[in-house]
Every structure is written in structure tokens, then in C-alpha cells.
Write an enzyme that holds these catalytic residues in place. Structure first.
Site, PDB file in Angstrom:
ATOM      1  N   ARG A 122      -0.078  52.599  11.356  1.00 35.46           N
ATOM      2  CA  ARG A 122      -0.683  53.926  11.149  1.00 35.46           C
ATOM      3  C   ARG A 122       0.265  54.895  10.440  1.00 35.46           C
ATOM      4  NH1 ARG A 122      -3.343  57.108  16.134  1.00 35.46           N
ATOM      5  NH2 ARG A 122      -1.251  57.356  17.024  1.00 35.46           N
ATOM      6  N   ARG A 165       2.295  54.772  26.110  1.00 36.53           N
ATOM      7  CA  ARG A 165       1.014  55.475  26.021  1.00 36.53           C
ATOM      8  C   ARG A 165      -0.134  54.560  26.434  1.00 36.53           C
ATOM      9  NH1 ARG A 165       2.608  56.907  20.899  1.00 36.53           N
ATOM     10  NH2 ARG A 165       0.588  56.894  19.847  1.00 36.53           N
TER      11      ARG A 165
HETATM   12  P1  ADP Z   1      -2.418  59.140  21.054  1.00 36.15           P
HETATM   13  O1  ADP Z   1      -3.894  59.057  21.385  1.00 36.15           O
HETATM   14  O2  ADP Z   1      -1.982  58.098  20.068  1.00 36.15           O
HETATM   15  O3  ADP Z   1      -1.526  59.228  22.270  1.00 36.15           O
HETATM   16  P2  ADP Z   1      -2.657  61.969  20.415  1.00 36.15           P
HETATM   17  O4  ADP Z   1      -2.425  62.513  19.059  1.00 36.15           O
HETATM   18  O5  ADP Z   1      -4.016  62.093  20.991  1.00 36.15           O
HETATM   19  O6  ADP Z   1      -2.213  60.454  20.250  1.00 36.15           O
HETATM   20  O7  ADP Z   1      -1.630  62.579  21.478  1.00 36.15           O
HETATM   21  C1  ADP Z   1      -0.248  62.553  21.227  1.00 36.15           C
HETATM   22  C2  ADP Z   1       0.533  63.025  22.475  1.00 36.15           C
HETATM   23  O8  ADP Z   1       0.143  64.370  22.814  1.00 36.15           O
HETATM   24  C3  ADP Z   1       0.285  62.238  23.754  1.00 36.15           C
HETATM   25  O9  ADP Z   1       1.070  61.068  23.857  1.00 36.15           O
HETATM   26  C4  ADP Z   1       0.677  63.299  24.821  1.00 36.15           C
HETATM   27  O10 ADP Z   1       2.075  63.424  24.928  1.00 36.15           O
HETATM   28  C5  ADP Z   1       0.150  64.580  24.225  1.00 36.15           C
HETATM   29  N1  ADP Z   1      -1.238  64.846  24.674  1.00 36.15           N
HETATM   30  C6  ADP Z   1      -2.352  64.867  23.885  1.00 36.15           C
HETATM   31  N2  ADP Z   1      -3.459  65.108  24.620  1.00 36.15           N
HETATM   32  C7  ADP Z   1      -3.042  65.243  25.911  1.00 36.15           C
HETATM   33  C8  ADP Z   1      -3.698  65.495  27.160  1.00 36.15           C
HETATM   34  N3  ADP Z   1      -5.037  65.660  27.228  1.00 36.15           N
HETATM   35  N4  ADP Z   1      -2.946  65.567  28.287  1.00 36.15           N
HETATM   36  C9  ADP Z   1      -1.620  65.424  28.248  1.00 36.15           C
HETATM   37  N5  ADP Z   1      -0.929  65.162  27.109  1.00 36.15           N
HETATM   38  C10 ADP Z   1      -1.618  65.086  25.945  1.00 36.15           C
END
Ligand code: ADP
Length: 217
Positions: A122, A165
Site C-alpha cells: 500500500r 493492528r
Molecule cells: P488501519 O485501518 O490500517 O489501522 P487507519 O488509517 O484507519 O488505518 O488508522 C490508523 C491508526 O489511527 C490506527 O492504528 C490507530 O492508532 C488510530 N485510530 C484510527 N481510528 C481509531 C479508533 N476508532 N480508535 C482508536 N484509534 C484509532
């Protein structure tokens, strides 16, 4: 929209947002925006993100609550991407959206083995969050087709952070599938296939749900 990291939530939510003209609210994009602005909050958020950890529930709930209170959401509704990710976040979302609630929760299903390969390949635009990969590159080398921003590998797309993750997804987010199934709000959509194929599956499910809401007494 629920689904593992790399299931294609970001790509599909952006397309759905154009198709239905409804704001796409991505907590990941909002947090990356804060990191880029180098605010004190952004620096703290980056520590969690680079380690593959979730931010504390109360922090992320506050951010989403504020965003869902904006005019565009009041007028057009919203597509949420990356939230909720834990049961307490889902409970908070129910309260935030009272009395209307959410219309539909989609679980975009892609097996773990497949998302690992997708995440390693990605690449993302640092400005608008558009997704690319080493095989689907922007037209000009690593310059976003949509906004001209830099296209890079995310700091948290290292093998270690990706695995963390995905583990957290199974522990904390997968239970939400049952949570929403029990409420009759869930549809499962197969996320394997081309982006166009997946988009038409999503549109079919969403249109069917809209129809049934319209014909409900
Ligand atoms: P991915 O789905 O690959 O983890 P995202 O871009 O959705 O990527 O999120 C990146 C990071 O942002 C997460 O690993 C976390 O640290 C933080 N994050 C995003 N959304 C949340 C949430 N709803 N609660 C807690 N942390 C979040």
C-alpha cells in the site's frame, strides 16, 4: 464500515462518498491530518499510530462526536471509516446518533492472509489520503492523481505495526460484527475482487437497505 486493515475501507468509502454525495469521515485520515500539522495532540497520536496501538476511547470518541456535529453531516449524513473500533466506541456512537441511529453497518470481509500482502504494497497520498499500491501507481511517479500530493508508504505500514493492528482487530473490533448483527444493522460484503466489483456489491446492499427503509411503515 467495519473490516480489517487493508480490506479496502478507505478506497471504497471514498468512492461511496462520491456516489451518494455523503461526507466520508475517516478517523485515520483525521489523525494523520493532526500529525501533519505537528500539534501537541498530533505528536501524541503519532506515537500510538506508529506502534499500531489504538488511541484511548475517550479521545477518539470526542473527536468523532465533534465531527458528527458539523453542518455537512446534519444535511447529508455520514460514512464512518475506522470508527467504531471497540465496543465502548460502538456504545458511544449509538448515544451520539440518537434518536436516528445508524442505517447500516457493513463488514467488508477479506481474509487476513490477503490483507497482509495488500498492506505491504500500500502507498497513500499524504494530502488527500487516496490509496495506491506498488502495482497501481499514480500516473506521475508518486504524485497523487487527484490532488498532486506526495504518495508514500505510511509510517505504520511496517510488518510489526501491521501485525499488531491485525491482532487488535481480532480482539477489539471483530466483536462489533456480532454487536451489530444482534441489532439487525449488519450486512457482510465480500471485499475480494477488483475495486469496481466490490463497489457494485456495496452499492447493491446500500440501495436495498434504502429501499426497505422507504417502504417501511
Ligand atoms: P488501519 O485501518 O490500517 O489501522 P487507519 O488509517 O484507519 O488505518 O488508522 C490508523 C491508526 O489511527 C490506527 O492504528 C490507530 O492508532 C488510530 N485510530 C484510527 N481510528 C481509531 C479508533 N476508532 N480508535 C482508536 N484509534 C484509532
Amino acid at each position: 464500515m467495519l473490516g480489517r486493515q487493508g480490506a479496502g475501507k478507505g478506497t471504497q468509502c471514498a468512492r461511496l462518498s462520491r456516489h451518494y454525495v455523503v461526507p466520508h469521515i475517516s478517523t485515520g485520515d483525521m489523525l494523520r491530518g493532526a500529525v501533519k500539522e505537528r500539534t501537541a495532540f498530533g505528536r501524541k497520536a503519532k506515537e500510538y499510530m506508529d506502534a499500531g496501538e489504538l488511541l484511548p476511547d475517550d479521545v477518539i470518541i470526542g473527536i468523532v462526536e465533534e465531527r458528527l456535529d458539523k453542518d455537512d453531516v446534519r444535511r447529508r449524513g455520514f460514512i464512518l471509516d475506522g470508527f467504531p473500533r471497540t465496543v465502548p466506541q460502538a456504545v458511544a456512537l449509538t448515544e451520539i446518533t440518537l434518536p436516528l441511529g445508524v442505517d447500516l453497518v457493513i463488514d467488508l470481509e477479506v481474509p487476513r492472509g490477503m490483507v497482509l500482502q495488500r498492506l505491504a504494497a500500500r502507498r497513500v497520498c499524504t494530502d488527500c489520503g487516496a490509496n495506491y499500491s506498488v502495482t497501481e501507481r499514480p500516473k506521475r511517479p508518486w504524485t497523487c492523481d487527484f490532488c498532486g500530493g506526495d504518495v508514500i508508504q505510511r509510517d505504520d505500514d511496517t510488518e510489526e505495526a501491521i501485525n499488531r493492528r491485525l491482532d487488535l482487530y481480532e480482539e477489539q473490533t471483530a466483536p462489533l460484527v456480532q454487536f451489530y448483527a444482534d441489532r439487525g444493522e449488519l450486512e457482510i460484503v465480500d471485499g475480494v475482487g477488483t475495486a469496481e466489483e466490490v463497489l457494485s456489491r456495496l452499492v447493491a446492499v446500500i440501495d436495498a437497505r434504502q429501499q426497505s427503509h422507504r417502504s417501511a411503515p
